[in-house]
Design a protein around this motif. Structure first.
Motif, short mmCIF file in Angstrom:
data_model
loop_
_atom_site.label_atom_id
_atom_site.label_comp_id
_atom_site.label_asym_id
_atom_site.label_seq_id
_atom_site.Cartn_x
_atom_site.Cartn_y
_atom_site.Cartn_z
N GLY A 2 12.87 -49.68 1.03
CA GLY A 2 11.99 -49.68 -0.14
C GLY A 2 11.90 -48.28 -0.72
N ASN A 3 10.90 -48.04 -1.54
CA ASN A 3 10.72 -46.75 -2.18
C ASN A 3 9.66 -45.90 -1.52
OD1 ASN A 3 12.67 -47.32 -4.13
ND2 ASN A 3 11.19 -48.43 -5.39
N ILE A 4 9.31 -46.21 -0.29
CA ILE A 4 8.29 -45.45 0.42
C ILE A 4 8.99 -44.37 1.23
CG2 ILE A 4 6.50 -45.54 2.18
CD1 ILE A 4 5.93 -48.40 1.38
N THR A 5 8.48 -43.13 1.16
CA THR A 5 9.04 -42.06 1.97
C THR A 5 8.18 -41.86 3.20
OG1 THR A 5 7.81 -40.42 0.72
CG2 THR A 5 10.06 -40.90 -0.02
N GLY A 6 8.79 -41.35 4.25
CA GLY A 6 8.08 -41.10 5.49
C GLY A 6 8.18 -42.28 6.43
N PRO A 7 7.51 -42.18 7.57
CA PRO A 7 7.60 -43.26 8.57
C PRO A 7 6.93 -44.54 8.06
CG PRO A 7 6.02 -41.57 9.27
CD PRO A 7 6.67 -41.07 8.02
N VAL A 8 7.60 -45.67 8.34
CA VAL A 8 7.08 -46.97 7.92
C VAL A 8 7.13 -47.96 9.08
CG1 VAL A 8 7.77 -46.71 5.50
CG2 VAL A 8 9.31 -47.81 7.09
N GLU A 9 6.27 -48.93 9.03
CA GLU A 9 6.32 -50.10 9.90
C GLU A 9 6.95 -51.21 9.08
OE1 GLU A 9 5.38 -50.41 13.08
OE2 GLU A 9 4.56 -48.38 13.26
N GLN A 10 7.79 -52.03 9.70
CA GLN A 10 8.40 -53.15 8.98
C GLN A 10 7.95 -54.47 9.55
OE1 GLN A 10 12.66 -52.54 9.07
NE2 GLN A 10 12.58 -51.36 7.19
N GLU A 31 7.40 -53.30 4.10
CA GLU A 31 7.30 -51.96 4.69
C GLU A 31 5.93 -51.39 4.39
OE1 GLU A 31 11.72 -50.11 4.76
OE2 GLU A 31 10.68 -49.99 2.85
N ILE A 32 5.27 -50.91 5.43
CA ILE A 32 3.94 -50.32 5.29
C ILE A 32 4.02 -48.88 5.76
CG2 ILE A 32 1.52 -50.44 6.01
CD1 ILE A 32 2.09 -53.45 6.62
N LYS A 33 3.61 -47.95 4.91
CA LYS A 33 3.66 -46.53 5.28
C LYS A 33 2.63 -46.26 6.37
CE LYS A 33 3.73 -41.89 3.52
NZ LYS A 33 3.96 -41.06 2.35
N VAL A 34 3.09 -45.60 7.43
CA VAL A 34 2.22 -45.27 8.56
C VAL A 34 1.12 -44.32 8.08
CG1 VAL A 34 2.12 -44.17 10.82
CG2 VAL A 34 4.07 -45.62 10.23
N GLY A 35 -0.13 -44.67 8.38
CA GLY A 35 -1.26 -43.83 8.06
C GLY A 35 -1.68 -43.84 6.60
N ALA A 36 -1.15 -44.78 5.82
CA ALA A 36 -1.51 -44.82 4.41
C ALA A 36 -1.68 -46.27 3.97
CB ALA A 36 -0.43 -44.15 3.56
N ASN A 37 -2.31 -46.43 2.83
CA ASN A 37 -2.51 -47.76 2.27
C ASN A 37 -1.45 -48.00 1.20
OD1 ASN A 37 -3.60 -50.22 1.72
ND2 ASN A 37 -5.32 -49.44 0.53
#
Length: 173
Positions: A2-10, A31-37
């Motif tokens: 996706g277009n999220i940078t940094g660590p992600v959970e899938q 994809e969910i960015k770790v530590g962010a909404n």
């Protein structure tokens, strides 16, 4: 992906119903960015990124190597009928494709549980067998359990439930 940078959970989403009530064979990655909404969804569109059998009421289990086993459920068993499925498919995140598992459940089942055990193996318990395949329904439940050995992706009978109690739509931990 996706277009999220940094660590992600899938999270892998498989099958289900469409808005029009049609069985889906689609795979979607959230994809969910770790530590962010922040999250992004990606619908996989390659032919290899579709379930071989569109399905509902199935289970999906994460394997230690990151692949996902997609087990049973209800789907099209012939040109006119829905029924309980005995198929097991594998999603490979490296190729983003569905690959054959080489195994089938001994008992077709939907609304069963597939519990990952401490050793990584998967215990499939109960579920509905949907013997009346010309009707949309769950049919009789089963008391049978099966064990999937993840070291070599094989399946074996694991016996019957205590007092041979037939169950479906339950939970297991």
């Amino acid at each position: 992906m996706g277009n999220i940078t940094g660590p992600v959970e899938q999270i892998l989403l498989t099958g289900g119903f469409s808005n029009n009530g049609i069985l889906e064979d689609s795979l979607e990655i959230v994809e969910i960015k770790v530590g962010a909404n922040q999250c992004v969804n990606t619908l996989l569109k390659d032919k290899k990124s579709k379930l071989k059998k569109a399905r509902i009421f199935h289970t999906a289990n994460l394997l230690p190597d990151g692949r996902v086993l997609i087990i049973g459920g209800q789907g099209q068993i012939n040109m006119t009928n829905l029924g309980a499925l005995n198929s097991v498919e594998i999603y490979d995140p490296l190729t983003m494709a569905i690959v054959p598992s080489g195994i089938s459940l001994n008992i077709s089942r939907l609304l069963h549980t597939a519990t990952t055990l401490q050793n990584g193996n998967i215990l499939n318990v109960g579920g509905f067998t949907n013997e009346k395949q010309d009707e949309f329904g769950f049919g009789p439940a089963t008391d049978k359990a099966e064990l999937i050995d993840i070291s070599n992706i094989t399946i074996s009978n694991a016996g019957s439930l205590f007092n041979e109690e037939k169950i479906g739509g339950h939970t297991a931990t």
